[in-house]
Design a protein around this motif. Structure first.
Motif, mmCIF file in Angstrom:
data_model
loop_
_atom_site.group_PDB
_atom_site.id
_atom_site.type_symbol
_atom_site.label_atom_id
_atom_site.label_comp_id
_atom_site.label_asym_id
_atom_site.label_seq_id
_atom_site.Cartn_x
_atom_site.Cartn_y
_atom_site.Cartn_z
ATOM 1 N N GLY A 169 0.815 -1.216 0.000
ATOM 2 C CA GLY A 169 0.000 0.000 0.000
ATOM 3 C C GLY A 169 0.844 1.260 0.000
ATOM 4 N N SER A 170 2.133 1.132 0.364
ATOM 5 C CA SER A 170 3.037 2.276 0.326
ATOM 6 C C SER A 170 3.314 2.680 -1.114
ATOM 7 C CB SER A 170 4.369 1.926 1.007
ATOM 8 O OG SER A 170 4.188 1.663 2.369
ATOM 9 N N LEU A 171 3.656 3.936 -1.311
ATOM 10 C CA LEU A 171 3.945 4.427 -2.653
ATOM 11 C C LEU A 171 5.167 3.749 -3.266
ATOM 12 C CD1 LEU A 171 3.352 8.258 -2.163
ATOM 13 C CD2 LEU A 171 1.815 6.581 -3.199
ATOM 14 N N THR A 172 6.114 3.343 -2.425
ATOM 15 C CA THR A 172 7.357 2.747 -2.925
ATOM 16 C C THR A 172 7.464 1.257 -2.619
ATOM 17 O OG1 THR A 172 8.502 3.424 -0.905
ATOM 18 C CG2 THR A 172 8.622 4.917 -2.802
ATOM 19 N N TYR A 173 6.343 0.595 -2.323
ATOM 20 C CA TYR A 173 6.373 -0.827 -1.989
ATOM 21 C C TYR A 173 6.783 -1.664 -3.205
ATOM 22 C CZ TYR A 173 4.899 -5.457 -0.510
ATOM 23 O OH TYR A 173 4.876 -6.784 -0.195
ATOM 24 N N GLY A 174 7.562 -2.685 -2.959
ATOM 25 C CA GLY A 174 7.974 -3.596 -4.026
ATOM 26 C C GLY A 174 9.014 -3.009 -4.957
ATOM 27 N N GLY A 175 9.735 -2.006 -4.499
ATOM 28 C CA GLY A 175 10.778 -1.410 -5.315
ATOM 29 C C GLY A 175 10.283 -0.419 -6.346
ATOM 30 N N THR A 225 10.471 18.779 -0.568
ATOM 31 C CA THR A 225 9.046 18.841 -0.248
ATOM 32 C C THR A 225 8.624 17.562 0.460
ATOM 33 O OG1 THR A 225 8.631 20.205 -2.199
ATOM 34 C CG2 THR A 225 6.726 19.088 -1.229
ATOM 35 N N VAL A 226 7.811 17.694 1.498
ATOM 36 C CA VAL A 226 7.287 16.540 2.231
ATOM 37 C C VAL A 226 5.952 16.149 1.613
ATOM 38 C CG1 VAL A 226 6.479 15.691 4.464
ATOM 39 C CG2 VAL A 226 8.463 17.211 4.356
ATOM 40 N N VAL A 227 5.826 14.877 1.261
ATOM 41 C CA VAL A 227 4.599 14.339 0.683
ATOM 42 C C VAL A 227 4.001 13.370 1.692
ATOM 43 C CG1 VAL A 227 3.630 12.990 -1.214
ATOM 44 C CG2 VAL A 227 5.534 14.550 -1.646
ATOM 45 N N LYS A 228 2.752 13.592 2.069
ATOM 46 C CA LYS A 228 2.084 12.716 3.032
ATOM 47 C C LYS A 228 1.182 11.732 2.303
ATOM 48 C CE LYS A 228 2.554 15.659 6.900
ATOM 49 N NZ LYS A 228 3.493 15.075 7.764
ATOM 50 N N HIS A 229 1.094 10.516 2.838
ATOM 51 C CA HIS A 229 0.294 9.463 2.220
ATOM 52 C C HIS A 229 -0.341 8.626 3.328
ATOM 53 C CE1 HIS A 229 0.021 5.356 0.250
ATOM 54 N NE2 HIS A 229 -0.761 6.113 -0.487
ATOM 55 N N THR A 230 -1.615 8.307 3.201
ATOM 56 C CA THR A 230 -2.284 7.425 4.157
ATOM 57 C C THR A 230 -2.995 6.324 3.386
ATOM 58 O OG1 THR A 230 -4.321 8.714 4.201
ATOM 59 C CG2 THR A 230 -2.658 9.281 5.825
ATOM 60 N N PHE A 231 -3.078 5.164 4.018
ATOM 61 C CA PHE A 231 -3.796 4.044 3.426
ATOM 62 C C PHE A 231 -4.196 3.079 4.527
ATOM 63 C CE2 PHE A 231 0.663 2.983 3.400
ATOM 64 C CZ PHE A 231 0.711 1.651 3.779
ATOM 65 N N LEU A 232 -5.094 2.171 4.190
ATOM 66 C CA LEU A 232 -5.562 1.168 5.133
ATOM 67 C C LEU A 232 -4.584 -0.002 5.135
ATOM 68 C CD1 LEU A 232 -7.956 0.837 7.019
ATOM 69 C CD2 LEU A 232 -9.118 -0.433 5.240
ATOM 70 N N GLY A 233 -4.046 -0.320 6.298
ATOM 71 C CA GLY A 233 -3.055 -1.383 6.429
ATOM 72 C C GLY A 233 -3.663 -2.771 6.386
ATOM 73 N N GLN A 234 -2.792 -3.747 6.475
ATOM 74 C CA GLN A 234 -3.170 -5.151 6.354
ATOM 75 C C GLN A 234 -4.165 -5.595 7.431
ATOM 76 O OE1 GLN A 234 0.227 -7.708 6.490
ATOM 77 N NE2 GLN A 234 -0.940 -9.553 6.108
#
Length: 84
Positions: free
Chosen positions: A27-33, A44-53
């Protein structure tokens, strides 16, 4: 013997605490490379939220690097609801 054991435990703890920062989760923007390029300025700081496992809300902060890619700098989890 006691001091040797304490020294070994301290060394293992120090090694475990030195790392490359938070690791991307599914779910992260950079997950899996994945490499994500941002149109924003360097620093610049970029914020991201998502629902975890497990149903928790995951809050992430990324910083835009000089080449335009995002670097995960912080990650925390919390409940996905508010008690009223």
């Amino acid at each position: 013997m006691k001091h040797t054991l304490i020294a070994i435990l301290f060394a293992l703890t120090a090694c475990a605490s030195v790392g490359s920062g938070p690791q991307p989760l599914p779910g992260s923007l950079t997950y899996g490379g994945k490499v994500v390029h941002s149109p924003y300025r360097t620093g610049t700081v970029v914020k991201h939220t998502f629902l975890g496992q497990f149903g928790d809300r995951v809050f992430e902060s990324y910083v835009v690097q000089a080449d335009g890619t995002l670097k995960l700098t912080s990650q925390s989890t919390g409940p996905d609801f508010l008690w009223r």
